[in-house]
Motif scaffolding. Structure first.
Motif, PDB file in Angstrom:
ATOM      1  N   ASP A 173       0.685  -1.179  -0.090  1.00 22.04           N
ATOM      2  CA  ASP A 173       0.066   0.011  -0.024  1.00 22.04           C
ATOM      3  C   ASP A 173       0.734   1.263  -0.004  1.00 22.04           C
ATOM      4  OD1 ASP A 173      -2.641  -1.318   0.133  1.00 22.04           O
ATOM      5  OD2 ASP A 173      -2.449  -1.631   2.334  1.00 22.04           O
ATOM      6  N   LEU A 174       0.903   2.051  -1.031  1.00 21.83           N
ATOM      7  CA  LEU A 174       1.580   3.330  -1.126  1.00 21.83           C
ATOM      8  C   LEU A 174       0.785   4.381  -1.881  1.00 21.83           C
ATOM      9  CD1 LEU A 174       5.082   1.835  -2.483  1.00 21.83           C
ATOM     10  CD2 LEU A 174       4.638   3.071  -0.236  1.00 21.83           C
ATOM     11  N   THR A 175       1.256   5.712  -1.887  1.00 25.20           N
ATOM     12  CA  THR A 175       0.649   6.604  -2.582  1.00 25.20           C
ATOM     13  C   THR A 175       1.804   7.558  -3.265  1.00 25.20           C
ATOM     14  OG1 THR A 175      -0.969   6.938  -0.621  1.00 25.20           O
ATOM     15  CG2 THR A 175      -0.520   8.725  -2.169  1.00 25.20           C
ATOM     16  N   LEU A 176       1.250   7.323  -4.667  1.00 29.59           N
ATOM     17  CA  LEU A 176       2.209   8.128  -5.571  1.00 29.59           C
ATOM     18  C   LEU A 176       1.764   9.357  -6.176  1.00 29.59           C
ATOM     19  CD1 LEU A 176       3.009   5.081  -8.127  1.00 29.59           C
ATOM     20  CD2 LEU A 176       4.375   6.076  -6.129  1.00 29.59           C
ATOM     21  N   ARG A 177       2.481  10.311  -6.394  1.00 36.54           N
ATOM     22  CA  ARG A 177       2.080  11.778  -6.848  1.00 36.54           C
ATOM     23  C   ARG A 177       2.056  11.838  -8.275  1.00 36.54           C
ATOM     24  NH1 ARG A 177      -0.928  15.417  -4.846  1.00 36.54           N
ATOM     25  NH2 ARG A 177       0.520  17.285  -5.305  1.00 36.54           N
ATOM     26  N   VAL A 178       1.107  11.848  -8.912  1.00 37.12           N
ATOM     27  CA  VAL A 178       1.181  11.809 -10.381  1.00 37.12           C
ATOM     28  C   VAL A 178       0.588  13.182 -10.825  1.00 37.12           C
ATOM     29  CG1 VAL A 178       1.055   9.259 -10.429  1.00 37.12           C
ATOM     30  CG2 VAL A 178      -0.954  10.620 -10.720  1.00 37.12           C
ATOM     31  N   ARG A 179       0.337  13.250 -12.439  1.00 33.95           N
ATOM     32  CA  ARG A 179      -0.144  14.405 -12.851  1.00 33.95           C
ATOM     33  C   ARG A 179      -0.980  13.681 -13.917  1.00 33.95           C
ATOM     34  NH1 ARG A 179       1.732  19.545 -13.011  1.00 33.95           N
ATOM     35  NH2 ARG A 179       1.054  19.788 -15.098  1.00 33.95           N
ATOM     36  N   GLU A 180      -2.329  14.096 -14.022  1.00 35.32           N
ATOM     37  CA  GLU A 180      -3.182  13.818 -14.967  1.00 35.32           C
ATOM     38  C   GLU A 180      -4.058  15.171 -15.421  1.00 35.32           C
ATOM     39  OE1 GLU A 180      -5.974  11.181 -13.362  1.00 35.32           O
ATOM     40  OE2 GLU A 180      -4.496   9.529 -13.231  1.00 35.32           O
TER      41      GLU A 180
END
Length: 246
Positions: A12-19
């Motif tokens: 379980d992880l959280t990634l920072r992405v751009r959409e």
């Protein structure tokens, strides 16, 4: 490396992405929960094998993988979001999600973070692919830990053979040399369409025809590196394969 194993759950992880030009958080539960996802990792955006083979082939076989129950294809690389966006535009990627792992958190948690300092890359991902079902690794293909950048088992064709249980070969690679106003080219297109085959067209010149096909007329069709010939020869070739003619 101590990679994740088959039967284990994605951390379980959280990634920072751009959409759509906006930053957002994406959790691994969102990405993998209740879905069948093909994941492959590679050393970096804009690098040779990644750009000429690894990503393009998954993009090509996305339709075939979807036919065998794959909901999404995800490429993970230890690059920032802006680099991955630029790479996606450069590659013309439409069917593979290029997922930035800028800090290497997910790659590290999966056990694939390696030191590429000798190349000036710093921490990067080893090359691998895996089939993930509802967050659990169903199948894992990891390249051998040898010098260089091995690329033998994490490719799209290997994954397609696995999800198809060996029953579905990769699609044929078809190319056609054409010229404007060629009625036989139009007939060849109809034949290929009727047979359900995808192809790429190359506008020919007299020199190109002579050099590649030893011919002076169009179309000239090639399948998996073998010259078939013109529209008549294509029709005969399709008939031998049991494909219906137009």
């Amino acid at each position: 490396m101590e990679p994740i194993g088959e039967g284990q759950r994605i951390p379980d992880l959280t990634l920072r992405v751009r959409e759509s030009g906006q930053w957002k958080d994406l959790t691994t539960r969102e990405l993998f929960g209740g879905r069948t996802v093909v994941v492959f990792g590679l050393p970096g955006a804009f690098t040779p094998t990644c750009s000429t083979s690894h990503v393009p082939r998954y993009e090509e076989l996305a339709g075939e993988l979807a036919q065998h129950g794959v909901d999404e294809i995800v490429c993970i690389s230890v690059n920032d979001a802006f680099v991955m966006e630029a790479w996606g535009r450069d590659q013309g990627v439409e069917r593979v999600r290029l997922l930035p792992d800028g800090n290497g958190d997910l790659t590290r948690a999966l056990g694939f973070l390696v030191d590429k300092r000798e190349l000036g890359f710093g921490p990067r991902s080893w090359r691998y692919s895996m089939l993930v079902e509802d967050g659990v690794v169903k199948k894992l293909f990891v390249e051998k830990e040898i010098a260089g950048d091995p690329y033998d088992v994490s490719d799209a064709d290997t994954m397609l053979r696995y999800v198809a249980h060996g029953a579905s070969p990769s699609p044929l690679d078809v190319a056609m040399l054409t010229k404007p106003g060629c009625t036989h080219c139009a007939r060849a297109r109809d034949l290929l369409t009727k047979a359900g085959l995808r192809w790429q067209e190359v506008r020919s010149t007299p020199r190109l025809l002579r050099a590649m096909a030893g011919a002076a007329t169009t179309p000239q069709i090639f399948v998996d590196g073998t010259r078939i010939g013109g529209a008549d020869q294509l029709e005969q070739w399709l008939a031998k394969r049991g494909e219906p003619a137009v």
